[in-house]
Design an enzyme around this catalytic site. Structure first.
Site, PDB file in Angstrom:
ATOM      1  N   LEU A  22       0.820  -1.216   0.000  1.00 25.02           N
ATOM      2  CA  LEU A  22       0.000   0.000   0.000  1.00 25.02           C
ATOM      3  C   LEU A  22       0.849   1.259   0.000  1.00 25.02           C
ATOM      4  O   LEU A  22       0.478   2.263  -0.578  1.00 25.02           O
ATOM      5  CB  LEU A  22      -0.931   0.016   1.222  1.00 25.02           C
ATOM      6  CG  LEU A  22      -2.008  -1.069   1.267  1.00 25.02           C
ATOM      7  CD1 LEU A  22      -2.865  -0.890   2.519  1.00 25.02           C
ATOM      8  CD2 LEU A  22      -2.876  -1.021   0.034  1.00 25.02           C
ATOM      9  N   ALA A  24       4.625   3.402   1.977  1.00 20.87           N
ATOM     10  CA  ALA A  24       5.732   3.401   2.921  1.00 20.87           C
ATOM     11  C   ALA A  24       5.725   4.692   3.692  1.00 20.87           C
ATOM     12  O   ALA A  24       5.320   5.736   3.180  1.00 20.87           O
ATOM     13  CB  ALA A  24       7.066   3.222   2.201  1.00 20.87           C
ATOM     14  N   GLY A  26       7.616   6.742   7.530  1.00 19.74           N
ATOM     15  CA  GLY A  26       8.815   6.844   8.340  1.00 19.74           C
ATOM     16  C   GLY A  26       9.046   5.632   9.208  1.00 19.74           C
ATOM     17  O   GLY A  26      10.180   5.248   9.476  1.00 19.74           O
ATOM     18  N   MET A  27       7.974   4.988   9.708  1.00 20.19           N
ATOM     19  CA  MET A  27       8.115   3.826  10.580  1.00 20.19           C
ATOM     20  C   MET A  27       8.373   2.548   9.821  1.00 20.19           C
ATOM     21  O   MET A  27       8.962   1.611  10.341  1.00 20.19           O
ATOM     22  CB  MET A  27       6.859   3.665  11.446  1.00 20.19           C
ATOM     23  CG  MET A  27       6.824   4.560  12.659  1.00 20.19           C
ATOM     24  SD  MET A  27       5.291   4.322  13.594  1.00 20.19           S
ATOM     25  CE  MET A  27       5.345   2.564  13.891  1.00 20.19           C
ATOM     26  N   LYS A  44       1.001  -2.561   9.085  1.00 22.03           N
ATOM     27  CA  LYS A  44       2.201  -1.721   9.098  1.00 22.03           C
ATOM     28  C   LYS A  44       3.335  -2.517   9.723  1.00 22.03           C
ATOM     29  O   LYS A  44       3.268  -2.911  10.882  1.00 22.03           O
ATOM     30  CB  LYS A  44       1.967  -0.436   9.884  1.00 22.03           C
ATOM     31  CG  LYS A  44       3.209   0.457   9.960  1.00 22.03           C
ATOM     32  CD  LYS A  44       2.951   1.727  10.746  1.00 22.03           C
ATOM     33  CE  LYS A  44       2.087   2.672   9.963  1.00 22.03           C
ATOM     34  NZ  LYS A  44       1.936   3.984  10.650  1.00 22.03           N
ATOM     35  N   ASP A 138      -0.479  14.357  15.904  1.00 26.03           N
ATOM     36  CA  ASP A 138      -0.082  14.599  14.515  1.00 26.03           C
ATOM     37  C   ASP A 138      -1.300  14.584  13.591  1.00 26.03           C
ATOM     38  O   ASP A 138      -1.272  13.982  12.519  1.00 26.03           O
ATOM     39  CB  ASP A 138       0.933  13.554  14.049  1.00 26.03           C
ATOM     40  CG  ASP A 138       1.643  13.975  12.750  1.00 26.03           C
ATOM     41  OD1 ASP A 138       1.745  15.193  12.505  1.00 26.03           O
ATOM     42  OD2 ASP A 138       2.085  13.092  11.997  1.00 26.03           O
TER      43      ASP A 138
END
Length: 719
Positions: A22, A24, A26-27, A44, A138
């Site tokens: 799906l 990408a 930062g994690m 994820k 966030d």
């Protein structure tokens, strides 16, 4: 809609069978997974280098535990996780929707009623999140997914349980500039009120297309957030008071989500309820609703994985359709894809903008019909959290270099001396290291032919084509080479070094250290020459509507010449024109000067219309009424009519010329960070970045790929 799995991707995570990529962030990477019963989930998987960090594992486990407590109508909750797994992972509800940031970029700001509906849904989502003892920290447009039955607040990757202590990493600030509260920026205690502040910024962005604290560098935006009042002048009156309370500097003075729902109901003229019933997609602007419906109804891969290079049938992957600008006053229901003609001029560097405001894909890669919008694949990346909003900087927790995007192919034969590729007829033409010129297959990168000069001239920096010939400058000669065979047709000698050709209407125009030459394309005979005294001038001339525009060093003039005769029509005293090629669009010539200014000059008279301090006279592209100019380490978007600033996108190195295709600006850096960037043209929001590992050329977009060359390598990167 989905990316195929590649060799290093997992096929099973926990109890979930992985069937497609799906996106990408930062994690880590986000996959489409299937439960044993066939239910779709978003999985994820945390990057291995982060999962090996004990501090990160502790934080991740705590965040998962906190996020599990969130379960509401307007959230996409965690359904499973294994923070101690190898790799660590979490699975969330899969939402096949469009992110708010992409919706605004594709279709423009929203009218009042849909904004009020969105605000009510987000406020209720925050009410549920805060009731679970969680602070999101966030909330931003890319963390809001749009569905037919309302918005979804997603990505609790940097959420904090309100009772827990804050774990930090050196150099990492959770949050996104432009949507972070003053208390986040000044290291004061953070609570639920910071999410309310972010909601006010999100609503401003949705209603106006810009954040309440403007654009610019991260430091400038953060300073205004802490010390200056928000700019809410463009908001409708019914929304302005609501947003103003959310953006109050003192968190104690901001409304709670429950109070916010009451105030929203008053603004909508009703009781405390969602302004419209969030069960059908018509709560959104019509164009957005159509796009969401398309995303929702597109079939997803079944339990068998989609494999890269598989020979058996796979779900069709459609060409991404990035956003394009739609004027705010235009009826969104009337927004339809522009039809394109297969008969197009070649795409080569910034010259493509001299005749057309947008690039046209080759027929084999034309976008599918349907609602205009962003890539369907990108619509599913809300959980990835890698996109920034408003071009204001990189989101917190963005540790990875690039976003995992892989090139379709690379070639070690081409790409020297910053050579800008030329793409036409299924082939890529580019300067090389071992040969003067290469022709490569545009789909595979395989070499078709190579051409070397007798004089062993250094590789050309730019190319032109016309009538089946490709033109390149080497040393003191202009070469004409057959595009099909690589055979030399003729060469035109000069007494000075020549640079950067342009070709149209049977003539080739080329700049030298002293003259601008016009040469017959058929036989290489000189038609005329015009003295430029261009001892420092390297830009290609620009030809549009029978006029050649070129700079002259001797008196610092921009000159307009009759393309057929070389007679001067006018000259404009804008200062010494820089190395960047002038661009002509809608009767205006745009050029930058050595005094680090961008000038807009009337193409008929040569009279300046406006100018802008671009800081380094960099290259220009024009598309959809917007001028994009590279100035040092900043990419500016300016209103073409007035020169007023729309947004600024900062990068870590000197910029190439921008290229604009279907609502996305592509630009490469020639130093320092060395990336190819894709930026939403309407908002300045970063879509993705690809590491080039070296100084790069001007990008060229065709065939659903971005072609960019570096010293010794040519990349073809999916858009």
């Amino acid at each position: 809609m989905f990316e195929a799995l590649e060799a290093g991707d997992p096929r099973q995570v926990g109890r979930y069978r992985i069937v497609a990529r799906l996106g990408a962030g930062g994690m880590g990477r986000v996959y489409l997974g299937r439960t044993p019963g066939g239910r779709a989930v978003a999985v994820k998987v945390v990057r291995s280098e982060l999962a090996e960090d004990e501090e990160f594992r502790r934080r991740f486990a705590r965040e998962v535990a906190a996020a599990r407590r969130v379960n509401g109508a307007f959230t996409a909750g965690v359904v499973d996780a294994d923070p101690a797994g190898s790799p660590a992972w979490l699975a969330t509800v899969y939402v096949p929707g469009l992110s708010l940031g992409e919706a605004v970029a594709a279709h423009g700001p929203w009218p009042l009623e849909p904004v009020l509906a969105l605000a009510a849904g987000l406020a209720e989502g925050l009410e549920v999140i805060h009731a679970a003892g969680v602070v999101h920290r966030d909330l931003k447009p890319s963390n809001v997914l749009l569905a037919a039955d309302g918005p979804r607040v997603i990505d609790f990757g940097i959420s904090l349980a309100s009772e827990a202590s804050v774990l930090t990493r050196t150099g990492v600030m959770p949050g996104t500039p432009g949507f972070m509260s003053p208390e986040q920026l000044t290291a004061r205690p953070v609570g639920p009120a910071c999410d309310v502040f972010a909601l006010g910024a999100v609503l401003t962005f949705t209603a106006t297309g810009a954040g309440p604290f403007g654009a610019g560098s991260v430091h400038a935006v953060n300073f205004r957030t802490v010390y200056e009042e928000p700019d809410l002048a463009a908001l409708p009156a019914a929304l302005r008071a609501v947003v103003a309370r959310c953006l109050t500097k003192d968190p104690a003075e901001r409304p709670s989500p429950a109070e916010l729902l009451d105030q929203l109901a008053e603004s909508a003229g009703g009781s405390r309820a969602v302004p419209v019933v969030l069960t059908e997609a018509d709560w959104m602007p019509e164009a957005v609703a159509r796009t969401v419906q398309l995303r929702t109804t597109t079939p997803s891969p079944e339990s068998r994985p989609v494999l890269a290079g598989a020979s058996d049938p796979q779900p069709q992957r459609d060409t991404p359709v990035p956003p394009r600008q739609i004027p705010a006053e235009q009826d969104h229901a009337d927004a339809q894809p522009r039809k394109t003609s297969p008969e197009t001029t070649p795409v080569v560097g910034p010259r493509a903008y001299a005749h057309s405001p947008r690039r046209v894909p080759e027929p084999s890669t034309a976008a599918a019909t349907g609602p205009t919008g962003v890539s369907r694949r990108r619509a599913l990346l809300g959980l990835a959290g890698a996109v920034t909003a408003g071009g204001l900087g990189v989101a917190g927790w963005y540790f990875v270099k690039g976003d995992g995007r892989k090139p379709r192919w690379t070639s070690a034969n081409g790409g020297s001396n910053y050579g800008t590729p030329l793409v036409f007829g299924g082939a890529v033409y580019v300067s090389g290291r071992e040969a003067f010129l290469y022709a490569l297959d545009a789909a595979t990168g395989r070499q078709r032919w190579k051409f070397s000069t007798v004089e062993d001239a250094e590789a050309p920096s730019s190319l032109a084509m016309s009538g089946g010939l490709v033109y390149a400058c080497g040393g003191k000669r202009l070469y004409a080479v057959d595009m099909a065979t690589g055979e030399q047709r003729w060469s035109f000698p000069t007494s000075e070094k020549v640079y950067s050709p342009a070709a149209t209407d049977g003539l080739v125009y080329v700049s030298s250290d002293a003259y601008l030459y016009a040469v017959n394309a058929a036989d290489g005979k000189q038609r005329w020459k015009f003295r430029t005294d261009a001892t420092a001038f390297r830009a290609a001339p620009t030809v549009a509507d029978g006029v050649v525009y070129v700079g002259r060093i001797s008196d610092g003039m921009l000159c307009a010449l009759d393309a057929g005769t070389g007679e001067q029509r006018w000259k404009s005293d804008v200062g010494i024109v820089s190395w960047a090629q002038p661009v002509v669009a809608d009767g205006v010539v745009y050029c930058t000067t050595s005094s680090e200014r961008l000038f807009a000059v009337d193409a008929a008279s040569g009279k300046p219309k406006w100018d802008f301090a671009s800081g380094r006279g960099g290259p220009v592209a024009v598309s959809g009424g917007v001028v994009y100019v590279s100035g040092g380490k900043l990419l500016y978007a300016l209103d073409a009519a007035t020169g007023s600033k729309r947004w600024v996108f900062p990068v870590g190195g000197a910029l190439s010329a921008p290229a604009v295709a279907d609502g996305v600006v592509y630009v490469a850096t020639a130093s320092d960070d060395k990336y190819l960037y894709a930026v939403a043209a309407a908002s300045g929001e970063q879509r993705w970045r690809f590491p080039t590992h070296d100084a790069a050329s001007t990008p060229v977009v065709a065939n659903g790929l971005v072609y960019v060359s570096t010293f010794g390598r040519l990349y073809a990167v999916p858009v």
